[in-house]
Design a protein around this motif. Structure first.
Motif, PDB file in Angstrom:
ATOM      1  N   VAL A  11       0.894  -1.064  -0.099  1.00  0.00           N
ATOM      2  CA  VAL A  11      -0.354   0.170  -0.153  1.00  0.00           C
ATOM      3  C   VAL A  11       1.371   1.358  -0.234  1.00  0.00           C
ATOM      4  O   VAL A  11       0.232   2.639   0.473  1.00  0.00           O
ATOM      5  CB  VAL A  11      -1.140   0.559   0.891  1.00  0.00           C
TER       6      VAL A  11
ATOM      7  N   LEU B  94      -2.406   2.982  11.965  1.00  0.00           N
ATOM      8  CA  LEU B  94      -1.843   2.236  11.197  1.00  0.00           C
ATOM      9  C   LEU B  94      -2.758   1.959  10.045  1.00  0.00           C
ATOM     10  O   LEU B  94      -2.755   2.285   9.065  1.00  0.00           O
ATOM     11  CB  LEU B  94      -0.926   1.315  12.074  1.00  0.00           C
ATOM     12  N   MET B  95      -4.001   1.224  10.947  1.00  0.00           N
ATOM     13  CA  MET B  95      -4.847   0.925  10.298  1.00  0.00           C
ATOM     14  C   MET B  95      -5.766   2.096   9.485  1.00  0.00           C
ATOM     15  O   MET B  95      -5.734   1.940   8.411  1.00  0.00           O
ATOM     16  CB  MET B  95      -5.743   0.025  11.470  1.00  0.00           C
TER      17      MET B  95
ATOM     18  N   ARG C 217      -5.095   4.422  -1.785  1.00  0.00           N
ATOM     19  CA  ARG C 217      -5.401   3.644  -0.804  1.00  0.00           C
ATOM     20  C   ARG C 217      -7.014   3.767  -0.476  1.00  0.00           C
ATOM     21  O   ARG C 217      -7.341   2.571   0.052  1.00  0.00           O
ATOM     22  CB  ARG C 217      -4.712   3.627   0.409  1.00  0.00           C
ATOM     23  N   ARG C 218      -7.775   4.827  -0.721  1.00  0.00           N
ATOM     24  CA  ARG C 218      -8.822   4.594  -0.499  1.00  0.00           C
ATOM     25  C   ARG C 218      -9.861   4.490  -1.194  1.00  0.00           C
ATOM     26  O   ARG C 218     -10.989   3.404  -0.716  1.00  0.00           O
ATOM     27  CB  ARG C 218      -9.538   6.442  -0.110  1.00  0.00           C
TER      28      ARG C 218
ATOM     29  N   ASP D 284      -1.960   0.231  16.707  1.00  0.00           N
ATOM     30  CA  ASP D 284      -2.852  -0.694  15.107  1.00  0.00           C
ATOM     31  C   ASP D 284      -3.723   0.540  14.655  1.00  0.00           C
ATOM     32  O   ASP D 284      -3.918   0.101  13.313  1.00  0.00           O
ATOM     33  CB  ASP D 284      -3.323  -2.009  15.638  1.00  0.00           C
ATOM     34  N   TYR D 285      -4.169   0.489  15.473  1.00  0.00           N
ATOM     35  CA  TYR D 285      -5.463   1.397  14.911  1.00  0.00           C
ATOM     36  C   TYR D 285      -5.258   3.046  13.971  1.00  0.00           C
ATOM     37  O   TYR D 285      -5.319   2.802  13.320  1.00  0.00           O
ATOM     38  CB  TYR D 285      -6.926   1.419  15.329  1.00  0.00           C
TER      39      TYR D 285
ATOM     40  N   LEU E 297       3.299   1.848   1.908  1.00  0.00           N
ATOM     41  CA  LEU E 297       3.974   2.608   3.145  1.00  0.00           C
ATOM     42  C   LEU E 297       4.820   1.892   3.881  1.00  0.00           C
ATOM     43  O   LEU E 297       5.292   1.258   3.920  1.00  0.00           O
ATOM     44  CB  LEU E 297       2.842   2.398   3.825  1.00  0.00           C
TER      45      LEU E 297
ATOM     46  N   GLU F  18      -3.872   4.883   8.459  1.00  0.00           N
ATOM     47  CA  GLU F  18      -3.120   5.542   7.984  1.00  0.00           C
ATOM     48  C   GLU F  18      -3.265   4.703   6.189  1.00  0.00           C
ATOM     49  O   GLU F  18      -3.068   4.586   5.132  1.00  0.00           O
ATOM     50  CB  GLU F  18      -1.685   5.193   8.821  1.00  0.00           C
ATOM     51  N   VAL F  19      -3.148   2.861   6.067  1.00  0.00           N
ATOM     52  CA  VAL F  19      -3.550   2.014   5.289  1.00  0.00           C
ATOM     53  C   VAL F  19      -4.752   2.143   4.768  1.00  0.00           C
ATOM     54  O   VAL F  19      -4.737   2.099   3.472  1.00  0.00           O
ATOM     55  CB  VAL F  19      -3.870   0.726   5.713  1.00  0.00           C
ATOM     56  N   LYS F  20      -5.909   2.642   5.310  1.00  0.00           N
ATOM     57  CA  LYS F  20      -7.260   3.238   4.208  1.00  0.00           C
ATOM     58  C   LYS F  20      -6.849   4.135   3.837  1.00  0.00           C
ATOM     59  O   LYS F  20      -7.709   4.600   3.565  1.00  0.00           O
ATOM     60  CB  LYS F  20      -8.675   3.230   5.873  1.00  0.00           C
TER      61      LYS F  20
ATOM     62  N   ALA G 263      -6.837  -5.099  18.170  1.00  0.00           N
ATOM     63  CA  ALA G 263      -6.265  -3.513  17.910  1.00  0.00           C
ATOM     64  C   ALA G 263      -6.228  -2.047  16.962  1.00  0.00           C
ATOM     65  O   ALA G 263      -5.514  -1.595  16.932  1.00  0.00           O
ATOM     66  CB  ALA G 263      -4.525  -4.543  18.598  1.00  0.00           C
ATOM     67  N   ALA G 264      -6.908  -3.445  15.236  1.00  0.00           N
ATOM     68  CA  ALA G 264      -7.071  -2.386  14.804  1.00  0.00           C
ATOM     69  C   ALA G 264      -7.984  -1.839  14.512  1.00  0.00           C
ATOM     70  O   ALA G 264      -8.072  -0.953  13.737  1.00  0.00           O
ATOM     71  CB  ALA G 264      -6.649  -3.099  13.417  1.00  0.00           C
ATOM     72  N   PHE G 265      -8.721  -1.830  15.339  1.00  0.00           N
ATOM     73  CA  PHE G 265     -10.535  -1.440  15.234  1.00  0.00           C
ATOM     74  C   PHE G 265      -9.524   0.065  16.836  1.00  0.00           C
ATOM     75  O   PHE G 265      -9.558  -0.365  18.067  1.00  0.00           O
ATOM     76  CB  PHE G 265     -11.380  -1.527  15.574  1.00  0.00           C
ATOM     77  N   ASN G 266     -10.625   1.706  16.197  1.00  0.00           N
ATOM     78  CA  ASN G 266     -10.443   2.376  17.219  1.00  0.00           C
ATOM     79  C   ASN G 266     -11.439   1.838  18.242  1.00  0.00           C
ATOM     80  O   ASN G 266     -12.698   2.373  17.738  1.00  0.00           O
ATOM     81  CB  ASN G 266     -10.733   3.863  16.485  1.00  0.00           C
TER      82      ASN G 266
ATOM     83  N   LEU H 115     -14.916   4.806   4.596  1.00  0.00           N
ATOM     84  CA  LEU H 115     -14.325   5.568   3.811  1.00  0.00           C
ATOM     85  C   LEU H 115     -15.406   6.181   2.044  1.00  0.00           C
ATOM     86  O   LEU H 115     -15.458   7.115   2.187  1.00  0.00           O
ATOM     87  CB  LEU H 115     -13.546   4.316   2.957  1.00  0.00           C
TER      88      LEU H 115
END
Lengths: 524, 318
Positions: free
Chosen positions: A51, B214-215, A84-85, B211-212, A53, B217-219, A97-100, A112
């Motif tokens: 992506v 970073l996520m 990316r979008r 991580d979120y 990065l 940013e990737v989005k 961890a990846a969800f806010n 998005l």
């Protein structure tokens, strides 16, 4: 190439040392491209490069990444963000961890759409509900109103896949999406991924360290090691006729059976009857009846939260016992570790899942292993030194490691140190709590072989906790299947795997990926 | 939520109890007592004895403690030993002055320090971050009174922009107040910002490493939106705690700064009262400072709880 969505040509990325060297690959629309490698192979760096990065400290030395016709590293920051979008999505390993944690799931999944299309809130709720329904999430209409901490790990992983679909991407990158999941949930997510790629015709990258999972999903495979491509090819070809030694070792590891140790006597060394244990007043495991045969390997399997570790810790005297009886060699087992005589403690040793946490980083290996030697056997001085050297030979590590600190050892070496420390007490029972789960497949295999050799050299009984049924099939004598704090089935390994009696055991076995061709297709 | 308030309430009460013990023991341990301070060097033993009996100083310590706490709980801190006026009457105008000083300093300090901390985190390792890091280290290492004296030397003595002492008539217009407050406020801002800025920077950096983020940013989310919408709300509870603790620390720094500038606040009153052995006033001041500190801590925890969805919304709701 026709309908190539992603191509990477000669990509080299350095931090201080090279991380990726000369990586080339191409992914077509409608195919799943698998990337397999152990930890440190550069998988995550590669995923991020797809992506455009680079993590802090990383530098692109050479090479090109082309996504949907645009060379990512030649774009300006706003252009890159737009690509990316619109063109690519990423599904991370740890959904939790990846969800806010601050926002509701629905808002994050449709962020998005709001940004790119200005879709109004009501319509976004509908979009989210449709996606949640497609991904078989419970109550799709209201699911989006929840916060990340309100749903389970498997549901979060599916919500993240929904988030990845919102922009109808050309490419979806799945970065170890099922590693943190139980086998049954893993199977569901694998099914979904296959369905989505087929239905939407997008390209997908599937990154994993688990060959059995990747082999089921991917059309083509790339084997990555130490930042270099070892081998690339069609999954079938690669699995059936691997060209490189490393690939051969990976494939072989999963298909051969290792010889199990000879059973000695069938007398139970530990016997539990209607045993219950837990924390505070709450019993987390109950109605447990279990016999550990001396000299046998008993595997305790089940999904996370089924009570495997609680039961093991209760036997070790680390959890409050709430009822039932427990005997060790026919004599009652004192419930609390503090109340057990020193010799009783010596006979049972515990090895933890994460050697990093189980070893004091400020103690040398000599101190770590020397302590149980002095404590349990009263061995000090020259005799201790001789025993230390012998223990290092037993776990197949060089004697020089005695003066090292854990920080300078690899994960597998650290776990060997933990095994040596347990052996220093000269135990009769070893409780191994997921001792190989954090290790790479080949390292895991070597630790398993070590345990088998140790069992041939001395009278040891193993209580081996694992969620890895492939491993269990290869080396267990008896298997206890746990679900919701109870043992649902306890039988010799051959019986469990050949003729499982309980529906839950069958579900577990069925969901465990194997290298057989057509395994996933049969379960779609 | 209710459990939290109850448990914090209890621990606050326990802290307060311990503080009353310490304050009382501290004043009881001071060499000399109010009687000898009142009568001076040439007092006769008989006169001292009479005054002590009058003030209740001949009672056992534990009895005096219980009487003091009992009265204090009803808002009665007794009478000033030096002036004979009720302590509350002496205290209140001074408290007002101190609160004015601390709140003006806080209003100037917080946006400046938090903004600086956020900016330093966003442009981590840039020249801006380095300069800010250096100056905050410098002021963190410098004692508060030194900052005060340097300001007096430069701004008052050399440049003559402000009065060096803040004792000018405390009635008069806003401009008179501004002149009096200027130097103490500047000192407090300089001292307090270092700490706050560093903590804010650390809090933001921790969130930016998640991580979120970073996520996001990737989005393909813009940097600006990532910081404002994804990072800041999650750092909010930390920043709120930092802000409130900053205010609590300001109240401590106020004591030193009031002395340096002879500003008629609670801190100056307390220190002066120690000199006069005016123990009732010292005790009341000590208790008041502790109460403000404990209250601030409670508020910080409560606000941090309120902005965190994990705490606010039960795990398996809806």
């Amino acid at each position: 190439m026709e309908n190539t969505v992603l191509s990477i040509e000669g990509l080299c990325i350095d931090a201080r040392a090279p991380i990726l060297q000369d990586i080339s690959l191409a992914v077509r629309a409608g195919e799943i491209f698998g990337v397999i490698g152990e930890s440190g192979a550069g998988k995550s760096t590669l995923a991020m490069a797809m992506v455009g990065l680079l993590r802090a400290g990383c530098r692109r030395v050479a090479g090109k990444v082309t996504l949907s016709g645009q060379s990512l590293f030649d774009l300006s920051q706003p252009q890159l963000e737009q690509v990316r979008r619109r063109k690519v999505s990423y599904v991370a390993q740890s959904a939790a961890a990846a969800f806010n944690p601050f926002y509701r799931l629905g808002d994050q999944v449709t962020e998005l759409a709001a940004l790119e299309l200005g879709t109004p809130a009501a319509e976004r709720r509908k979009m989210a509900a449709d996606l949640f329904r497609e991904l078989q999430l419970p109550n799709p209409e209201t699911f989006g109103a929840r916060y990340p901490h309100q749903v389970s790990g498997g549901q979060l992983q599916r919500a993240m896949i929904a988030m990845a679909l919102i922009n109808n991407p050309d490419l979806i990158i799945f970065d170890e999406p099922t590693t943190a999941l139980d086998v049954t949930t893993q199977l569901e997510v694998m099914r979904l991924i296959r369905k989505i790629v087929t239905a939407r015709g997008c390209g997908a990258i599937y990154i994993s360290h688990d060959l059995a999972v990747v082999a089921q999903l991917a059309d083509r495979l790339m084997v990555l090691r130490h930042g270099k491509v070892i081998e690339t090819g069609a999954t079938r070809t690669l699995m059936e006729t691997p060209q490189q030694d490393y690939t051969r070792a990976l494939v072989a590891n999963k298909t051969t059976t290792s010889p199990a140790v000879q059973a000695r006597t069938a007398q139970p060394i530990i016997a539990l009857r209607d045993f219950a244990a837990g924390y505070g007043g709450v019993s987390l495991v109950q109605d447990i009846s279990l016999d550990l045969s001396a000299g046998h390997i008993t595997c305790l399997v089940g999904e996370s939260g089924s009570g495997k570790t609680t039961l093991a810790r209760a036997i070790a005297g680390l959890v409050d016992v709430h009822g039932g009886t427990a005997t060790f060699q026919g004599k009652p087992l004192v419930p609390r570790l503090e109340d057990r005589p020193r010799d009783a403690r010596r006979r049972m040793q515990y090895i933890h899942q994460l050697p990093d946490l189980a070893l004091n980083p400020r103690q040398t290996v000599r101190e770590a292993i020397g302590r149980p030697l002095a404590f349990f056997a009263g061995v000090t001085g020259a005799a201790a030194e001789a025993r230390l050297r012998q223990l290092m030979r037993d776990v197949e590590l060089p004697e020089e490691f005695l003066d090292r600190y854990p920080g300078s050892l690899s994960g597998g070496q650290k776990q060997r140190i933990c095994i040596a420390r347990a052996l220093a007490a000269d135990p009769e029972v070893l409780i191994c709590d997921e001792v190989t789960s954090a290790l790479d497949p080949l390292v895991e295999e070597s630790v398993i072989q070590l345990l088998l050799r140790l069992m041939q050299q001395r009278p040891l009984t193993l209580l081996f906790i694992t969620h890895n049924l492939g491993l269990t099939r290869r080396f267990a004598h008896e298997v206890a299947v746990m679900q919701a704090g109870r043992i649902v089935e306890f039988a010799p390994a051959e019986t469990i795997f050949a003729a499982p009696r309980e529906a839950y055991t069958r579900t577990l076995l069925d969901a465990t990926p194997v290298m057989e061709r057509g395994w996933l297709e049969a379960r779609l | 939520m209710r459990d939290f308030i109850v448990s914090r309430g209890i621990s606050g009460a326990v802290s307060l109890f311990i503080v009353t013990l310490l304050v009382f023991a501290g004043t009881a341990l001071l060499p000399g007592d109010a009687a000898s301070a009142l009568l001076g060097q040439n007092a006769t033993p008989e006169a001292l004895e009479a005054i002590r009996r009058n003030l209740g100083l001949d009672q056992p310590l534990i009895w005096r403690y219980l009487a003091w706490v009992g009265h204090a709980a009803q808002g009665d801190f007794g009478q000033s030993l030096a002036s004979g006026r009720p302590v509350a009457e002496v205290l209140l105008p001074r408290l007002g002055n101190s609160l004015l000083l601390a709140s003006v300093a806080a209003v100037l300090l917080l946006p400046f320090a938090i903004g600086g901390g956020i900016a330093a985190a966003i442009w981590q390792d840039s020249w801006f971050d380095r300069v800010l890091g250096f100056t905050s280290m410098l002021f963190l290492a410098m004692p508060a009174f030194l900052v005060g004296y340097i300001l007096i030397y430069v701004l008052a003595v050399r440049l003559g922009w402000f009065p060096s002492m803040s004792v000018a008539p405390l009635f008069g217009g806003a401009s008179a107040w501004a002149k009096i407050l200027a130097l103490p406020v500047i000192s407090l801002v300089i001292i307090g910002q270092a700490h706050t800025m560093k903590l804010t920077r650390t809090a933001i950096l921790a969130v930016l490493a998640t991580d979120y983020v970073l996520m996001a940013e990737v989005k393909g989310i813009s940097r600006r939106r990532i910081i404002l919408r994804h990072a800041l709300p999650n750092a909010l509870s930390a920043i709120l705690s930092i802000s409130i603790l900053t205010v609590a620390y300001l109240i401590v720094d106020v004591v030193v700064i009031e002395i340096v500038f002879s500003y008629p606040g609670l801190g100056k009153l307390m220190v002066d009262s120690v000199a006069y052995r005016d123990l009732t006033v010292v005790q009341a001041c000590g208790l008041l400072f502790a109460l403000i500190f404990i209250g601030m801590n409670f508020l910080a925890d409560l606000l941090a709880l309120l902005v965190n969805p994990r705490q606010r919304v039960p795990a398996r709701g809806a």
